[in-house]
Each structure stands twice: as C-alpha cells, then as structure tokens.
Design a protein around this motif. Structure first.
Motif, mmCIF file in Angstrom:
data_model
loop_
_atom_site.group_PDB
_atom_site.id
_atom_site.type_symbol
_atom_site.label_atom_id
_atom_site.label_comp_id
_atom_site.label_asym_id
_atom_site.label_seq_id
_atom_site.Cartn_x
_atom_site.Cartn_y
_atom_site.Cartn_z
ATOM 1 N N TRP B 35 86.472 50.065 85.413
ATOM 2 C CA TRP B 35 87.819 50.082 84.844
ATOM 3 C C TRP B 35 87.672 50.036 83.327
ATOM 4 O O TRP B 35 86.930 49.210 82.797
ATOM 5 N N TYR B 36 88.405 50.935 82.662
ATOM 6 C CA TYR B 36 88.416 50.970 81.209
ATOM 7 C C TYR B 36 89.807 50.600 80.708
ATOM 8 O O TYR B 36 90.817 50.911 81.340
ATOM 9 N N GLN B 37 89.814 49.940 79.553
ATOM 10 C CA GLN B 37 91.056 49.520 78.914
ATOM 11 C C GLN B 37 91.172 50.264 77.586
ATOM 12 O O GLN B 37 90.194 50.330 76.822
ATOM 13 N N GLN B 38 92.338 50.825 77.327
ATOM 14 C CA GLN B 38 92.522 51.570 76.087
ATOM 15 C C GLN B 38 93.782 51.093 75.371
ATOM 16 O O GLN B 38 94.887 51.179 75.919
ATOM 17 N N PHE B 39 93.599 50.613 74.144
ATOM 18 C CA PHE B 39 94.736 50.249 73.300
ATOM 19 C C PHE B 39 95.140 51.463 72.472
ATOM 20 O O PHE B 39 94.324 52.352 72.207
ATOM 21 N N PRO B 40 96.423 51.516 72.066
ATOM 22 C CA PRO B 40 96.894 52.678 71.286
ATOM 23 C C PRO B 40 96.023 52.925 70.060
ATOM 24 O O PRO B 40 95.684 52.004 69.317
ATOM 25 N N GLY B 41 95.645 54.171 69.873
ATOM 26 C CA GLY B 41 94.858 54.556 68.701
ATOM 27 C C GLY B 41 93.388 54.200 68.786
ATOM 28 O O GLY B 41 92.648 54.384 67.815
ATOM 29 N N ILE B 48 85.542 46.054 83.325
ATOM 30 C CA ILE B 48 84.840 45.471 84.463
ATOM 31 C C ILE B 48 84.441 46.619 85.379
ATOM 32 O O ILE B 48 85.102 47.655 85.397
ATOM 33 N N ALA B 49 83.351 46.433 86.114
ATOM 34 C CA ALA B 49 82.891 47.509 86.999
ATOM 35 C C ALA B 49 82.324 46.917 88.278
ATOM 36 O O ALA B 49 81.895 45.752 88.297
ATOM 37 N N ILE B 50 82.296 47.730 89.329
ATOM 38 C CA ILE B 50 81.799 47.256 90.621
ATOM 39 C C ILE B 50 80.996 48.355 91.288
ATOM 40 O O ILE B 50 81.235 49.545 91.033
ATOM 41 N N ARG B 51 80.041 47.962 92.113
ATOM 42 C CA ARG B 51 79.311 48.914 92.955
ATOM 43 C C ARG B 51 79.699 48.626 94.395
ATOM 44 O O ARG B 51 80.108 47.522 94.727
ATOM 45 N N PRO B 52 79.543 49.601 95.300
ATOM 46 C CA PRO B 52 80.110 49.458 96.642
ATOM 47 C C PRO B 52 79.413 48.446 97.551
ATOM 48 O O PRO B 52 79.839 48.258 98.682
ATOM 49 N N ASP B 53 78.383 47.761 97.071
ATOM 50 C CA ASP B 53 77.727 46.777 97.933
ATOM 51 C C ASP B 53 78.442 45.426 97.927
ATOM 52 O O ASP B 53 78.074 44.525 98.681
ATOM 53 N N VAL B 54 79.480 45.281 97.085
ATOM 54 C CA VAL B 54 80.280 44.059 97.086
ATOM 55 C C VAL B 54 81.747 44.426 97.230
ATOM 56 O O VAL B 54 82.155 45.529 96.891
ATOM 57 N N SER B 55 82.550 43.492 97.740
ATOM 58 C CA SER B 55 83.963 43.780 97.975
ATOM 59 C C SER B 55 84.856 43.242 96.861
ATOM 60 O O SER B 55 86.035 43.597 96.783
ATOM 61 N N PHE B 62 90.311 38.984 85.241
ATOM 62 C CA PHE B 62 90.248 40.342 85.794
ATOM 63 C C PHE B 62 89.393 40.365 87.054
ATOM 64 O O PHE B 62 88.278 39.847 87.067
ATOM 65 N N THR B 63 89.940 40.958 88.109
ATOM 66 C CA THR B 63 89.232 41.058 89.388
ATOM 67 C C THR B 63 89.335 42.482 89.902
ATOM 68 O O THR B 63 90.412 43.091 89.866
ATOM 69 N N ILE B 64 88.191 43.004 90.365
ATOM 70 C CA ILE B 64 88.210 44.278 91.104
ATOM 71 C C ILE B 64 88.074 43.934 92.577
ATOM 72 O O ILE B 64 87.169 43.200 92.971
ATOM 73 N N SER B 65 88.961 44.516 93.384
ATOM 74 C CA SER B 65 88.822 44.451 94.840
ATOM 75 C C SER B 65 88.428 45.832 95.324
ATOM 76 O O SER B 65 89.012 46.835 94.892
ATOM 77 N N PHE B 66 87.434 45.890 96.193
ATOM 78 C CA PHE B 66 86.895 47.177 96.628
ATOM 79 C C PHE B 66 86.927 47.251 98.147
ATOM 80 O O PHE B 66 86.427 46.354 98.835
ATOM 81 N N ASN B 67 87.514 48.316 98.674
ATOM 82 C CA ASN B 67 87.590 48.526 100.114
ATOM 83 C C ASN B 67 86.885 49.841 100.429
ATOM 84 O O ASN B 67 87.460 50.923 100.297
ATOM 85 N N THR B 87 96.658 50.830 78.196
ATOM 86 C CA THR B 87 96.519 51.788 79.292
ATOM 87 C C THR B 87 95.194 51.512 79.999
ATOM 88 O O THR B 87 94.165 51.342 79.338
ATOM 89 N N TYR B 88 95.238 51.454 81.312
ATOM 90 C CA TYR B 88 94.064 51.147 82.114
ATOM 91 C C TYR B 88 93.670 52.378 82.929
ATOM 92 O O TYR B 88 94.508 53.026 83.549
ATOM 93 N N PHE B 89 92.383 52.672 82.899
ATOM 94 C CA PHE B 89 91.846 53.808 83.640
ATOM 95 C C PHE B 89 90.822 53.321 84.642
ATOM 96 O O PHE B 89 89.896 52.586 84.289
ATOM 97 N N CYS B 90 90.972 53.738 85.892
ATOM 98 C CA CYS B 90 89.871 53.569 86.821
ATOM 99 C C CYS B 90 88.992 54.807 86.704
ATOM 100 O O CYS B 90 89.414 55.830 86.159
#
Lengths: 113, 111
Positions: B35-41, B48-55, B62-67, B87-90
């Motif tokens: 997940w990337y966070q972008q402020f104006p300008g 934060i980032a996750i790999r598929p071996d954890v949920s 900040f929490t990522i939930s992965f299914n 603005t948040y980008f996955c």
C-alpha cells in the motif's frame, strides 16, 4: 539529501515541442523507473532500467525515450509532445529488480498546450 | 489478469474512526501486495506491505488483511487522523515484475 530528485517540478510547453525530464537517486539503488500519473491519478509504469539496462518497456509511444547515463540517473526525453502527454511523471528507484519497495521522486507536472 | 481493482474511489471518515479500503486481484501469481500513500504534490510512499504467506500485518495504526482464497486484501486505518488525509494506492507484483497499481482512494478525515 533528497533520495530521488526530479527536475523540473513543472513543465509547460507547446504541442510539437521536445522536452526532457531528469531524475537522480542518491540511494545507491540499481533499478530505476518512470511512471505516468494521469488526471484521474492512475499510476502506470512506463519503463524500468537495471544498471543502465532497459528491463521493462510498457506500450509507450516511441516518442518517449528513456536514457540512463549511469545507474544513479534516468532521464526521460519526449519528442513531438501531444496534448495527451499532459500528466505527472514520477521517477522511482529500488535496490534491485525484485526488491519491491520503490522510492518515488516528487514528480514533474507536464502541461502541453 | 493484470488488473488490481480498488474501492472505494473516495472515503470520508471522522477523526477517530476506522478507514477501510479494499482491493481485489485476479492473477494468483502475484506475491507482493503493498500500500502506498500519496499526499498532494508529492510522490507515493510505501506505507505497509504483505506477502501471501500471512493473513494480516500490522504496523501502528495501519493493518493489511489478506484473503488469499478470495484474492482480496484491504487496508485498515484505526483511529484515523486528519493527517492521514491522502490518496491511498494498493498494488501487486510478481517477484521481479513491475508493480500494478489500483486506481487509488482519496481519504478525507474530518476533525
């Protein structure tokens, strides 16, 4: 001590002109990228270079030509600018291809009139 | 197959509330989901980032939930603050391949 820097920050030009955007990273990274962010904020990769070698070349018009004089620099040259080229262009870098964390520069807002 | 679908497009949350942004993907070969966070300008910055071996992965508020079976992942921002307005980008990628970004979510947190 900016990690990824780009110049210029703003670029306003007429259709048909040729322009360049410069990017430099002082992180010692091997891989650099160019992204285009359109007016709807959609981010799309254009190119990536690893140690001056082109790795990714998305379906970008050949009016766009990246040049990497060394692994710390990746410049973007655009020929015959069109209205649709107006966007924010971001340079990014990562330690190596496959090291997924990418560090982005502040962006260059290109406006083609 | 290469798309990452993100929703909602915009989100308004009161200070102290929970912000939830969802993403879905098709390509089961993706193995990295940041997940990337972008402020104006500014340029996007890794949040934060996750790999598929954890949920689930948590860093501060900040929490990522992965299914993996549903091919979905989400960002939860607890105790949302006005300073989280951005603005948040996955995104998703396969090993050495490029990052495929979602379409972005504009988050506004009101005091």
């Amino acid at each position: 001590d900016t990690a990824v820097s780009q110049t210029p920050k703003y670029l306003v030009t007429q259709m048909g002109n040729d322009k360049s955007i410069k990017c430099e990273q002082n992180l010692g990274h091997d891989t650099m990228y160019w992204y285009k962010q359109d007016s709807k904020k959609f981010l799309k990769i254009m190119f990536s270079y690893n140690n001056k070698e082109l790795i990714i070349n998305e379906t970008v018009p050949n009016r766009f030509s990246p040049k990497s004089p060394d692994k710390a620099h990746l410049n973007l040259h655009i020929n015959s600018l069109e209205l649709g080229d107006s966007a924010v262009y971001f340079c990014a870098s990562s330690r190596w291809t496959g090291e997924n964390e990418q560090f982005f520069g502040p962006g260059t807002r290109l406006t083609v009139l | 197959q290469q798309q990452v679908k993100q929703s909602p497009q915009s989100l308004i949350v009161q200070k102290g509330g929970i912000s939830i942004i969802n993403c879905a993907y098709e390509n089961t070969a993706f193995d990295y989901f940041p997940w990337y966070q972008q402020f104006p300008g500014k340029g996007p910055a890794l949040l934060i980032a996750i790999r598929p071996d954890v949920s689930e992965k948590k860093e501060g508020r900040f929490t990522i939930s992965f299914n993996k079976s549903a091919k979905q992942f989400s960002l939860h921002i607890m105790d949302s603050q006005p300073g989280d307005s951005a603005t948040y980008f996955c995104a998703a990628s396969m090993d050495t391949d490029k990052l495929i970004f979602g379409t972005g979510t504009r988050l506004q947190v009101f005091p």
